[in-house]
Design a protein around this motif. Sequence first.
Motif, PDB file in Angstrom:
ATOM      1  N   THR A 117       0.850  -1.204   0.000  1.00 44.82           N
ATOM      2  CA  THR A 117       0.000   0.000   0.000  1.00 44.82           C
ATOM      3  C   THR A 117       0.883   1.251   0.000  1.00 44.82           C
ATOM      4  OG1 THR A 117      -1.672  -1.194   1.282  1.00 44.82           O
ATOM      5  CG2 THR A 117      -1.876   1.198   1.208  1.00 44.82           C
ATOM      6  N   LYS A 118       1.912   1.235   0.833  1.00 45.59           N
ATOM      7  CA  LYS A 118       2.804   2.410   0.904  1.00 45.59           C
ATOM      8  C   LYS A 118       3.544   2.599  -0.426  1.00 45.59           C
ATOM      9  CE  LYS A 118       4.735   3.544   4.844  1.00 45.59           C
ATOM     10  NZ  LYS A 118       5.546   3.308   6.023  1.00 45.59           N
ATOM     11  N   ASN A 119       4.028   1.499  -1.001  1.00 50.33           N
ATOM     12  CA  ASN A 119       4.736   1.614  -2.285  1.00 50.33           C
ATOM     13  C   ASN A 119       3.843   2.227  -3.362  1.00 50.33           C
ATOM     14  OD1 ASN A 119       7.564   0.623  -2.510  1.00 50.33           O
ATOM     15  ND2 ASN A 119       6.682  -1.146  -1.445  1.00 50.33           N
ATOM     16  N   ILE A 120       2.622   1.717  -3.474  1.00 51.22           N
ATOM     17  CA  ILE A 120       1.691   2.245  -4.494  1.00 51.22           C
ATOM     18  C   ILE A 120       1.490   3.744  -4.270  1.00 51.22           C
ATOM     19  CG2 ILE A 120      -0.726   2.200  -5.266  1.00 51.22           C
ATOM     20  CD1 ILE A 120      -0.723  -0.836  -4.723  1.00 51.22           C
ATOM     21  N   SER A 121       1.315   4.115  -3.008  1.00 53.36           N
ATOM     22  CA  SER A 121       1.046   5.521  -2.695  1.00 53.36           C
ATOM     23  C   SER A 121       2.237   6.399  -3.066  1.00 53.36           C
ATOM     24  CB  SER A 121       0.735   5.660  -1.207  1.00 53.36           C
ATOM     25  OG  SER A 121      -0.296   4.782  -0.876  1.00 53.36           O
ATOM     26  N   ILE A 122       3.430   5.929  -2.781  1.00 51.26           N
ATOM     27  CA  ILE A 122       4.631   6.724  -3.099  1.00 51.26           C
ATOM     28  C   ILE A 122       4.817   6.804  -4.622  1.00 51.26           C
ATOM     29  CG2 ILE A 122       7.165   6.767  -2.902  1.00 51.26           C
ATOM     30  CD1 ILE A 122       6.755   5.617  -0.032  1.00 51.26           C
ATOM     31  N   TRP A 123       4.628   5.673  -5.333  1.00 50.22           N
ATOM     32  CA  TRP A 123       4.741   5.712  -6.806  1.00 50.22           C
ATOM     33  C   TRP A 123       3.740   6.715  -7.372  1.00 50.22           C
ATOM     34  CZ3 TRP A 123       4.057  -0.304  -7.031  1.00 50.22           C
ATOM     35  CH2 TRP A 123       5.226  -0.921  -6.592  1.00 50.22           C
ATOM     36  N   ALA A 141      -1.824   4.433   3.212  1.00 54.77           N
ATOM     37  CA  ALA A 141      -2.215   4.887   1.865  1.00 54.77           C
ATOM     38  C   ALA A 141      -1.889   6.347   1.607  1.00 54.77           C
ATOM     39  CB  ALA A 141      -3.688   4.636   1.641  1.00 54.77           C
ATOM     40  N   ARG A 142      -1.410   7.064   2.631  1.00 49.73           N
ATOM     41  CA  ARG A 142      -1.058   8.475   2.482  1.00 49.73           C
ATOM     42  C   ARG A 142      -2.209   9.237   1.811  1.00 49.73           C
ATOM     43  NH1 ARG A 142       5.100   8.510   2.442  1.00 49.73           N
ATOM     44  NH2 ARG A 142       5.008  10.103   0.832  1.00 49.73           N
ATOM     45  N   LYS A 143      -2.027   9.688   0.542  1.00 48.49           N
ATOM     46  CA  LYS A 143      -3.083  10.516  -0.074  1.00 48.49           C
ATOM     47  C   LYS A 143      -4.092   9.722  -0.904  1.00 48.49           C
ATOM     48  CE  LYS A 143      -0.080  14.457  -0.139  1.00 48.49           C
ATOM     49  NZ  LYS A 143       1.044  15.077  -0.839  1.00 48.49           N
ATOM     50  N   LEU A 144      -3.904   8.419  -1.031  1.00 41.94           N
ATOM     51  CA  LEU A 144      -4.793   7.653  -1.920  1.00 41.94           C
ATOM     52  C   LEU A 144      -6.035   7.149  -1.164  1.00 41.94           C
ATOM     53  CD1 LEU A 144      -2.352   5.464  -4.044  1.00 41.94           C
ATOM     54  CD2 LEU A 144      -3.027   7.856  -4.353  1.00 41.94           C
ATOM     55  N   PRO A 145      -7.205   7.177  -1.826  1.00 44.65           N
ATOM     56  CA  PRO A 145      -8.404   6.616  -1.197  1.00 44.65           C
ATOM     57  C   PRO A 145      -8.380   5.093  -1.192  1.00 44.65           C
ATOM     58  CG  PRO A 145      -8.892   7.456  -3.402  1.00 44.65           C
ATOM     59  CD  PRO A 145      -7.445   7.757  -3.162  1.00 44.65           C
ATOM     60  N   ILE A 146      -9.160   4.531  -0.251  1.00 45.96           N
ATOM     61  CA  ILE A 146      -9.220   3.070  -0.105  1.00 45.96           C
ATOM     62  C   ILE A 146     -10.616   2.565  -0.466  1.00 45.96           C
ATOM     63  CG2 ILE A 146      -9.128   1.165   1.591  1.00 45.96           C
ATOM     64  CD1 ILE A 146      -6.393   2.381   1.028  1.00 45.96           C
ATOM     65  N   LYS A 147     -10.644   1.434  -1.184  1.00 43.93           N
ATOM     66  CA  LYS A 147     -11.906   0.729  -1.434  1.00 43.93           C
ATOM     67  C   LYS A 147     -11.850  -0.621  -0.716  1.00 43.93           C
ATOM     68  CE  LYS A 147     -14.588  -1.538  -5.115  1.00 43.93           C
ATOM     69  NZ  LYS A 147     -14.839  -1.637  -6.577  1.00 43.93           N
ATOM     70  N   ALA A 148     -12.851  -0.876   0.119  1.00 49.51           N
ATOM     71  CA  ALA A 148     -12.975  -2.181   0.781  1.00 49.51           C
ATOM     72  C   ALA A 148     -13.873  -3.050  -0.075  1.00 49.51           C
ATOM     73  CB  ALA A 148     -13.585  -2.009   2.167  1.00 49.51           C
ATOM     74  N   ALA A 149     -13.452  -4.269  -0.370  1.00 50.27           N
ATOM     75  CA  ALA A 149     -14.282  -5.179  -1.172  1.00 50.27           C
ATOM     76  C   ALA A 149     -13.990  -6.615  -0.777  1.00 50.27           C
ATOM     77  CB  ALA A 149     -14.007  -4.996  -2.656  1.00 50.27           C
ATOM     78  N   GLY A 150     -15.005  -7.433  -0.927  1.00 54.59           N
ATOM     79  CA  GLY A 150     -14.848  -8.849  -0.623  1.00 54.59           C
ATOM     80  C   GLY A 150     -15.465  -9.166   0.728  1.00 54.59           C
ATOM     81  N   GLY A 151     -16.600  -9.860   0.713  1.00 58.84           N
ATOM     82  CA  GLY A 151     -17.198 -10.355   1.950  1.00 58.84           C
ATOM     83  C   GLY A 151     -17.935  -9.318   2.790  1.00 58.84           C
ATOM     84  N   VAL A 152     -18.186  -8.125   2.240  1.00 62.21           N
ATOM     85  CA  VAL A 152     -18.952  -7.131   3.011  1.00 62.21           C
ATOM     86  C   VAL A 152     -20.436  -7.495   2.858  1.00 62.21           C
ATOM     87  CG1 VAL A 152     -19.462  -4.691   3.401  1.00 62.21           C
ATOM     88  CG2 VAL A 152     -17.186  -5.376   2.578  1.00 62.21           C
ATOM     89  N   ARG A 153     -21.032  -7.983   3.925  1.00 62.59           N
ATOM     90  CA  ARG A 153     -22.372  -8.587   3.831  1.00 62.59           C
ATOM     91  C   ARG A 153     -23.422  -7.943   4.721  1.00 62.59           C
ATOM     92  NH1 ARG A 153     -20.536 -10.082   0.009  1.00 62.59           N
ATOM     93  NH2 ARG A 153     -19.584 -12.069  -0.496  1.00 62.59           N
ATOM     94  N   THR A 154     -23.018  -7.048   5.639  1.00 56.63           N
ATOM     95  CA  THR A 154     -24.035  -6.455   6.520  1.00 56.63           C
ATOM     96  C   THR A 154     -23.917  -4.930   6.458  1.00 56.63           C
ATOM     97  OG1 THR A 154     -22.671  -6.285   8.516  1.00 56.63           O
ATOM     98  CG2 THR A 154     -23.758  -8.396   8.148  1.00 56.63           C
ATOM     99  N   PRO A 155     -25.066  -4.231   6.666  1.00 52.11           N
ATOM    100  CA  PRO A 155     -25.000  -2.766   6.674  1.00 52.11           C
ATOM    101  C   PRO A 155     -24.113  -2.252   7.805  1.00 52.11           C
ATOM    102  CG  PRO A 155     -27.249  -3.542   7.137  1.00 52.11           C
ATOM    103  CD  PRO A 155     -26.444  -4.747   6.813  1.00 52.11           C
ATOM    104  N   GLU A 156     -24.072  -2.993   8.911  1.00 55.09           N
ATOM    105  CA  GLU A 156     -23.236  -2.568  10.044  1.00 55.09           C
ATOM    106  C   GLU A 156     -21.756  -2.597   9.646  1.00 55.09           C
ATOM    107  OE1 GLU A 156     -25.619  -4.957  10.290  1.00 55.09           O
ATOM    108  OE2 GLU A 156     -27.106  -3.732  11.333  1.00 55.09           O
TER     109      GLU A 156
END
Length: 248
Positions: free
Chosen positions: A152-158, A202-217
């Motif tokens: 994550t840090k490498n991607i953000s720095i690149w 992630a420094r300045k990059l936004p994050i997307k959570a995906a995979g197995g998110v099944r409840t509104p909570e």
Amino acid sequence: MMNIAQYLDSTYLKTPQQSGLSEEETLQKVKDLTQEAIDHHIFAVMIRPDYISKIKDFLKEKNSDVVLGTVIGFHEGTYSIEEKLNEASKAINDGADELDFVINYEAYLKGDLELVKDEFLRCTQLCIEHYKIAKWIIEIAALTDKQIADITKNISIWAEENFEAKDLKNIFVKSSTGFFITENGKPNGATFEGIQIMLDNARKLPIKAAGGVRTPEDAEKMIKLGVKRIGTSSALSLIKNESSTEGY
Ligand SMILES: O=C[C@H](O)COP(=O)(O)O
């Protein structure tokens, strides 16, 4: 209750081979998913590249501003850079607004950081040139906590070193494909711990959570942690404030 719909990429990513459905049935499924997104003001639909052109037309017919996303190098991430660029170019020509690339995490695990950097830079450049959003799936279930932090840090720095500051909000780091096979019942997708490590690095990059998110909570908790987008094949259950035992 939070308005979760505006954070959601509602996904259907199974191929006909994986689902046992025909091509026509699969197209109908992605059309239904898109209609559902229109009806419930879901931010985006995320589908396989093969269906982008037809769904772009469908969205135009409906005069809808639902965002259209697709996946590149899905789901193993091992395609060559040229293959990823070709797949991405075609998806852009067909009308995709957002492209979720699976990073070559196998190459990363073998220590070939140069290849990973090269694919990240070239594919992200293509997206920026066409004013598209690029998201990079790092497949956290395949990585240790230290590796999640490091990639994550490498991607953000690149990203910071090679693209303009105004473009950084359009380059996401995404947790998972939802298709990784884990052992011992370990979660194959977004965990709170994994997402927190991504957010911390992630420094300045936004994050997307995906995979197995099944409840509104769980979705709300992810949003409160700081993710900017959630990918899920249970979007309708989430916005109806229901839990889903499995996606699709
Ligand atoms: O990219 C998004 C994922 O495929 C969603 O995973 P899911 O099916 O576990 O919700």
